[in-house]
Design an enzyme around this catalytic site. Structure first.
Site, short mmCIF file in Angstrom:
data_model
loop_
_atom_site.label_atom_id
_atom_site.label_comp_id
_atom_site.label_asym_id
_atom_site.label_seq_id
_atom_site.Cartn_x
_atom_site.Cartn_y
_atom_site.Cartn_z
N GLY A 13 18.92 -26.52 3.67
CA GLY A 13 19.31 -26.07 4.83
C GLY A 13 18.31 -25.83 5.74
O GLY A 13 17.00 -26.31 5.30
N THR A 14 18.61 -24.83 6.57
CA THR A 14 17.58 -24.57 7.87
C THR A 14 16.61 -23.52 6.92
O THR A 14 15.24 -24.03 7.09
CB THR A 14 18.27 -23.54 8.69
OG1 THR A 14 19.33 -24.14 9.28
CG2 THR A 14 17.28 -23.02 9.66
N CYS A 15 17.01 -22.71 6.05
CA CYS A 15 15.94 -21.91 5.17
C CYS A 15 14.94 -22.79 4.82
O CYS A 15 13.65 -22.43 4.94
CB CYS A 15 16.81 -21.03 4.37
SG CYS A 15 15.34 -20.24 3.35
N LYS A 68 6.54 -19.44 6.42
CA LYS A 68 5.82 -18.75 5.69
C LYS A 68 4.74 -19.46 5.04
O LYS A 68 3.93 -18.89 4.61
CB LYS A 68 6.64 -18.10 4.55
CG LYS A 68 7.41 -16.84 4.99
CD LYS A 68 8.02 -17.00 6.25
CE LYS A 68 9.04 -15.91 6.90
NZ LYS A 68 9.83 -16.56 7.74
N GLY A 117 17.29 -17.44 20.24
CA GLY A 117 18.18 -17.20 19.39
C GLY A 117 18.74 -18.58 18.65
O GLY A 117 18.30 -19.74 18.93
N ARG A 118 20.07 -18.62 17.99
CA ARG A 118 20.54 -19.73 17.20
C ARG A 118 22.04 -19.84 17.56
O ARG A 118 22.54 -18.67 17.75
CB ARG A 118 20.09 -19.69 15.81
CG ARG A 118 18.53 -19.89 15.58
CD ARG A 118 18.29 -19.76 14.17
NE ARG A 118 18.98 -20.72 13.27
CZ ARG A 118 18.67 -22.01 13.23
NH1 ARG A 118 17.61 -22.51 13.97
NH2 ARG A 118 19.07 -23.02 12.39
N HIS A 156 -1.12 3.39 -8.23
CA HIS A 156 -2.45 3.70 -7.25
C HIS A 156 -3.43 2.60 -7.46
O HIS A 156 -3.82 2.33 -8.60
CB HIS A 156 -2.76 5.17 -7.66
CG HIS A 156 -3.87 5.38 -6.92
ND1 HIS A 156 -4.06 5.59 -5.42
CD2 HIS A 156 -5.31 5.31 -6.93
CE1 HIS A 156 -5.34 5.96 -4.89
NE2 HIS A 156 -6.14 5.93 -6.06
#
Ligand code: FAD
Length: 465
Positions: A40-42, A51, A271-272, A443
């Site tokens: 899909g879009t992702c 990314k 926006g979408r 740490h």
């Protein structure tokens, strides 16, 4: 009857294919129809390609600034085509993974455009004679596409949506204007600023990331400014003009004053909208509100056997939200226990530093009448942040000052998008700041910032007893 299934799913994005896998796991006969590529879009035009490009851009930025860390590099340049080739490679690998998941789950994949003809019948237009598929239930997971506001000049060359710019393997755009200061706009701002472009973000509301906590938007504005990105807020774009050999002129009104900017490319990231084109035969009576399919708490539409999840229903438009909804919809429609908690959805912005948010902001909690308090830790004293040069960030946690339960968190720091997973778990499990403060974290890591915020909250509760 041939082509009869328990469930047919329209769309193989993160909502659709994960729902299919869940139904397969429950032993159901499942078909998925996809008009493009699985993922899909992702996978193909969203999360993953952005990314992958951000990864390349960050390497370039680190190399350019490496002398501060004692590493001297020679002449550097960006090979845009190679960057895009790597991005395609990443997509391909993950696409193969989804193909394998569907195959191993015995899920039938039909390639073509689906049209629902009746509550139990879907036609697939595969460019040939087509197919008709029958099913007891239909799940719509057809996602969305970029919404383009009616700005004059939007059809000019180099005025792009996120789909367009992700496929531009020929250009970096030395001057880029981005219309929209939301998540998608700011990720592209980071990407192009890292690649050395002059980036200007134009946002209509009075701050960046308007849907997030105000402090997050402010911190982001300061950090973008530091890397040379210009953010103009309370400004609306009136028109785009061809500036001849100069590129494009973006004309906008900022607080009542007409302004303009000459650039090489313009990204519209405002926006979408849901993808419903040609999806329904007339007379099915599917209720649509403000363009999105309306569903109840079981993800059922106004037609009994038809369900919908993900971006096509509006709400939280994120891949993991679509996946969780797809799984929950399948669990509910087949009467098994829902195995996902839909109430806690983290959202992330992959800028530098990263931004993540989960649960309630302080204002949201107070507006709900909760005795909420915030505990904020500035990362200026966090060892990992100082080592990585990201000490301007913060972690902010919101908790119930009566019970100590964690209600929400907003993070602006290195690895925020990974850290937020711990906070989502804590909210979902109802953990308190005292319990969270008692955990030993390694740490030097960003996660020590969380310990500090939890300790301060637990200490403040103790002091007020
Ligand atoms: P989609 O992923 O849109 O999938 C729908 C599928 O249905 C598509 O493959 C489409 O081809 C198919 N389809 C549509 N109509 C039909 C039809 N009639 N017949 C057959 N098939 C059809 N989210 C995150 O969580 N993290 C991120 O980092 C992130 N980054 C993003 C970056 C960008 C640039 C964009 C645009 C989006 C990003 N998102 C991100 C949002 C995320 O991509 C979506 O929320 C998610 O893909 C929605 O999943 P979905 O399954 O609802 O729909």
């Amino acid at each position: 009857m041939e082509n009869r299934y328990d469930l047919v799913i329209i769309g193989a994005g993160p909502g659709g294919y994960e729902a299919a896998v869940e139904a397969g796991r429950l032993g159901k006969m499942v078909a998925v129809i996809e008009s493009g590529e699985v993922g899909g879009t992702c996978l193909n035009r969203g999360c993953i390609p952005t990314k992958a490009l951000l990864h390349s851009a960050a390497i370039y930025r680190d190399a350019v600034t490496s002398s501060a860390a004692g590493v001297l590099s020679g002449d550097l340049s960006v090979d845009v085509a190679a960057m895009h080739a790597r991005k395609e490679d990443v997509i391909l690998k993950l696409r193969r993974g989804i193909d394998y998941l569907l195959k191993s789950g015995n899920i039938d994949l039909f390639k073509g455009k689906a049209r629902i003809c009746a509550p139990d019948e879907v036609h697939v237009d595969d460019g040939g004679t087509g197919k008709t598929i029958f099913a007891d239930r239909i799940l719509i997971a057809s996602g969305g596409r970029p919404a383009i506001p009616p700005i004059e000049g939007r059809e000019l060359a180099n005025v792009m949506t996120s789909d367009d710019i992700l496929s531009r393997r020929d250009a970096i755009f030395s001057r880029l204007a981005i219309i929209g200061g939301g998540v998608i706009g700011l990720e592209f701002a980071t990407l192009y600023a890292d690649l050395g472009s002059e980036v200007t973000v134009i946002e209509a509301l009075d701050r960046l990331l308007p849907v997030m906590d105000g402090e997050v938007g402010q911190a982001m504005a300061a950090m973008l400014k530091k890397r040379g990105v210009k953010a103009i807020v309370s400004a609306s774009v009136d028109r785009i003009e061809d500036a001849g050999g100069e590129g494009l002129r973006c004309c906008f009104t900022e607080r009542g004053k007409a302004q303009s900017l000459t650039v090489d490319g313009i990204l519209i990231a405002t926006g979408r909208k849901p993808d419903l084109e040609g999806l329904f035969d007339p007379g099915l009576g599917i209720r649509i509100e403000r363009g999105f399919i309306t569903v109840d708490e079981d993800f059922k539409t106004s037609a009994d056997s038809i369900y919908a999840v993900g971006d096509v229903t509006g709400g939280i438009q994120l891949a993991h939200a679509a996946t969780a909804q797809g799984i929950a919809a399948v669990d509910r429609m087949f009467g098994t226990d829902v195995r996902v908690d839909l109430s806690t959805v983290p959202s992330c912005v992959y800028t530098d530093p990263e931004i993540a948010s989960v649960g309630l902001t302080l204002d949201e909690a107070l507006n709900r009448g909760l005795p909420a308090k915030a505990s904020k830790y500035q990362m200026i004293s966090n060892g990992r942040s100082v080592i990585d040069g990201l000490e301007r960030g913060f972690v902010k946690i919101i908790y119930d000052s009566d019970t100590g339960r964690l209600l929400g968190a907003q993070l602006v720091c290195g690895r925020a998008t990974d850290l937020v997973g711990e906070l989502a778990t804590a909210i979902s499990a109802g953990l308190t700041v005292q319990q969270l403060a008692s955990v030993i974290r390694p740490h030097p890591t960003y996660s020590e910032g969380l310990t500090k915020a939890f300790e301060a909250a637990a200490g403040s509760m103790e002091a007020s007893r």
